[in-house]
Design an enzyme around this catalytic site. Sequence first.
Site, PDB file in Angstrom:
ATOM      1  N   GLY A   1       0.823  -1.199   0.000  1.00  0.00           N
ATOM      2  CA  GLY A   1       0.000   0.000   0.000  1.00  0.00           C
ATOM      3  C   GLY A   1       0.858   1.250   0.000  1.00  0.00           C
ATOM      4  CB  CYS A   2       0.189   4.693  -1.162  1.00  0.00           C
ATOM      5  SG  CYS A   2      -1.464   4.954  -0.474  1.00  0.00           S
TER       6      CYS A   2
END
Lengths: 346, 346, 346, 346
Positions: B149-150
């Site tokens: 995920g970012c």
Amino acid sequence: MIKVGIIGSTGYAGAELVRILTNHKEAEIIWYGSRSYKDEYYADIYQNMFQIVDAKCMDENMEVLAKEADVIFTATPQGYCASIINETILSNTKIIDLSADFRIKDVDTYEKWYQLKHESPDFIKEAVYGLCEVNRDGIKKARLVANPGCYPTCSFLSIYPLAKEGIIDMNSLIIDAKSGTSGAGRGAKIDNLFCEVNENIKAYGVGSHRHTPEIEEQLSYASNKKFAINFTPHLVPMNRGILITAYGNLIKDVTKEEIRSIYESYYKEEHFVRFLKDKVTPQTKWVEGSNFVDVNIEVDTRTNRVIMMGAMDNLVKGAAGQGVQNMNLMFGLDEQCGLDLVPMFP
Amino acid sequence: MIKVGIIGSTGYAGAELVRILTNHKEAEIIWYGSRSYKDEYYADIYQNMFQIVDAKCMDENMEVLAKEADVIFTATPQGYCASIINETILSNTKIIDLSADFRIKDVDTYEKWYQLKHESPDFIKEAVYGLCEVNRDGIKKARLVANPGCYPTCSFLSIYPLAKEGIIDMNSLIIDAKSGTSGAGRGAKIDNLFCEVNENIKAYGVGSHRHTPEIEEQLSYASNKKFAINFTPHLVPMNRGILITAYGNLIKDVTKEEIRSIYESYYKEEHFVRFLKDKVTPQTKWVEGSNFVDVNIEVDTRTNRVIMMGAMDNLVKGAAGQGVQNMNLMFGLDEQCGLDLVPMFP
Amino acid sequence: MIKVGIIGSTGYAGAELVRILTNHKEAEIIWYGSRSYKDEYYADIYQNMFQIVDAKCMDENMEVLAKEADVIFTATPQGYCASIINETILSNTKIIDLSADFRIKDVDTYEKWYQLKHESPDFIKEAVYGLCEVNRDGIKKARLVANPGCYPTCSFLSIYPLAKEGIIDMNSLIIDAKSGTSGAGRGAKIDNLFCEVNENIKAYGVGSHRHTPEIEEQLSYASNKKFAINFTPHLVPMNRGILITAYGNLIKDVTKEEIRSIYESYYKEEHFVRFLKDKVTPQTKWVEGSNFVDVNIEVDTRTNRVIMMGAMDNLVKGAAGQGVQNMNLMFGLDEQCGLDLVPMFP
Amino acid sequence: MIKVGIIGSTGYAGAELVRILTNHKEAEIIWYGSRSYKDEYYADIYQNMFQIVDAKCMDENMEVLAKEADVIFTATPQGYCASIINETILSNTKIIDLSADFRIKDVDTYEKWYQLKHESPDFIKEAVYGLCEVNRDGIKKARLVANPGCYPTCSFLSIYPLAKEGIIDMNSLIIDAKSGTSGAGRGAKIDNLFCEVNENIKAYGVGSHRHTPEIEEQLSYASNKKFAINFTPHLVPMNRGILITAYGNLIKDVTKEEIRSIYESYYKEEHFVRFLKDKVTPQTKWVEGSNFVDVNIEVDTRTNRVIMMGAMDNLVKGAAGQGVQNMNLMFGLDEQCGLDLVPMFP
């Protein structure tokens, strides 16, 4: 490997040259010129270049630089390039001037609009106006290239086919332009503070912007006519991008389809000019970070006018990108070398 | 030439994959998947790709695609990849999943935080968490990579050295994160309208954001401890960029210089992690458009805490760029291939 | 009619005083002080006031001004108010100082954090800290009010009930703050140019921001404890607005509902503090242009922490609006007089 | 106390009516109409109104509403007002329609440009075009007011004096307009997402925007001529504000000073139209939140054209503010009542 010197590498246009040339396979920057930041690490000023550029900024020394560099970009205020150029320098190196000093052939016009005495009028004739799509052959042989202004580049490429074909009344031409704030440079001025620009739009230089005579001159070569236009730039709350919306009265009986065909034939071989599909209006975001100019037209049969639109990244095709395109031509490289920049969206 | 299929190519992460892979010398996109825009020209949706991408969007057909593509990126909503994966597909192709489906090893944790039944729990064990800087060897051999995920990418890389070295109390860890709006995706929601986001900042998902267990899990491997953190994301009026500011209590008697040395030793060989000079705080603009994560720390001796900061482009290192980095590793290419993206400033 | 003088009326906080006082029924501005724009029409500097304010900017002349004005706002750099204040002035007029000169009771703390010698330490004791919701009675009788800092106002009001009730470990307190760019003032600095701020976010003053001791001092009065906090401000690409996200460890066994009850009881009579409904996070846009502070909390039972959030317009409740609120109290007016500013959305 | 009903109170124009009327001393809102948010608290949709508005949204019921309300604002999509209006309603209440239904006198023109069948053509004649500066007397007696469009208001007031005095060739008129994004409404559309609008500018509705015939009609009354214009709107990355830049060929031999005198005489008594000093270009930020239109002109002697510029807040003078100005006139109040909104800067 082309050795490149940049005078004014810490302005926004200079920094964009650094960004583009960093990935150029045939060029290397040997001189990061900056009066303001002399002896400081370039990457301390432009932290995006951290661990990419190790060099320090250097004060200008044209004599030394002209010997070391194959080409010098002058990304400097008006008047600088004219003040330092001479035959010795040009016999040692090539110059791509991002300022306006050598764009305008008539020295009186330059001095009137820029309110500056031109210090090297003898070189104006030699200088080639570096709009690659039009002056490709001249650029290839040039020692001194006058890199076009941002507004003129976008305006010219949006209007050129109709000016050349004599389809619009050039005296009716009105160019309403909009620019992101990087066009105003990196100077510490209140007018360019975030809080003054954000949530705001205004016209500036109404009737008096210096790019006016440059646009007129270049379009006069295309149309083979003398005329005067209205050009009104506006400041838009965005970093990059120029959009021009131009209006011209039709003086020939042509359909929209015929006009579209003209643009298609003019630009089908031009990699960096994208003539869009019908009804698709150019948007600055679609070209951001790239060397493209997106162009389209609409015809208003109610008023018998054509509306010409163009969008461009003012720092790329409007400054550094076009500069590199010129460099590629001057050194016999593929015109697109180092310019395969895909627009970033969003 | 690696043949690439993208499922979900018209979301922002999918579009960024297209932007990056367009300039990748060793890969070509053969499938622009999009349910919403099936049979439309890709460049009609993303006009930045006009005259660059000629292909039309295609509906998904995993069976066909798995045979034609060497690797498939799934830039799809949570649950999709888990719903289509099977042994046949994985025996024909590799998968890099940009969703969360295979990031979390404990299926109960996944189902609790995502409120979704996991449809392929059998493949969770096989999946490799694609944080290249940490799991490089595993990724090279993987058939299925869970692209991080970012927020977890930026958080992890900012905190990792101190977690690994046991220097901070992991239970004291607080991560205050700020993200540009592209992280919210391209769905037509009122909350993401320009007028709702511009001139505004807010926290969201307070105490409940789904990236929380992912960060905890990855940092628990590094620290060899179980713990719970606070993670609070905020929506910032900008397109791209994630900034994290993390706070941890020091549990060893270390100086700032010692902490700096630790980071330097962890990241000196990591091209995409830039540990900044002392006192220079990471800024999202300095990494925009690139695969870099800029990291720095400050020590507050008054409170005996270390403040860890990281900045990253959420669509590049936080999604598509890291995806391509994973692809490069999986296919034995230079890890940096196609990722020589220089940050764009301004 | 209260006669008001403003020293520093052409900064952003000064200009906001002008905006608010223009519609104040019981006050009139008789002195638009400005060193930079002396003798220029105020409305030539702030064109929003065209045909609203006819006056010219005047240089400072405290002796004259103190006699003519019932109250003087000093919206000036640190050190100015301390340098001009004396008993004669205070016997003639009241002063509301928007700088930090009289906010901190301990002169050593002031001089250490502000790196300035305090020129009027004798008046520190007399000065009342102008946080109306807490010091209402003192303000009513004050001659000299120290208008609170923007970050301290938002931080304090978000945390105050829990500090006062002894519910959080004050030493665990971490305040992560985000501010619009008007907080940086109207000085012509490169760091505050549109192109440097837009599409960007960064932390600044990490571990060293001057508002830290002010927040600690005020919260120490509330909690009756000495402690040290972490306070980290961030610069956000918007004109106005402060958002704070604060984290504290719970030291009492309370439920979220109990905490909500505490906030409700503290703020139910406070017009300018709006304690939001459960799950609604404060957004700066919802208070823009108004004197409101929107506050809410979340409890994370996994970590046993409470997350406190507050949103405010930094130029209104964080500067000029609170100044006017103080003026109203000092002159026996309705506290809300002239402050019925409805937030503007979008 | 005037009882006000608002149909469409949860769109941006409706919400701005709520903001303005909240501080209007002579009016109270008794009906917050909203189809989309029926039975929800208004302040749950527009959190800026928390603790200011207690009411819930109500579905429309024109029969009941017409009896309870003294005036109804219809801030609704095109076609709605025409679909519900009838003699019974108008005999019970007054209507101020913010849509275009009753702005255009020629029903064919309306139906052609709006691609809608007009359902109440009988009421078109009665409706008064609510541009207060021009139709003040008619508005005072009206039962049904057609509140002008945003672009037409700004365009008309910028051009009106020269059209009326016959100084420009109306057929030469070109209006290049720029608008903030709130003009596009609060609908959940991809085109209006933050990431699509931010860092972007584009023209839209080129040659076909529906405000074109409205501008032409109103200026034809002023100039007593029939003509066709070009009108091109652009979408600007800001919340509020309209700027128009108009170009017209001079057909009389007048100096700039004479033109300035004309504007001054037309607008010296008009509180909400501010004719700026020479050389000062209108900026949208200077009128934000207020009912002002800032106007200025420049003469280009090279091209014999006049450039007319106007800036306005599209939600105030361009919608809700002008609506309230109309209401004031219709009910015999001071025209400025509730409209003493000082522009907010920055």
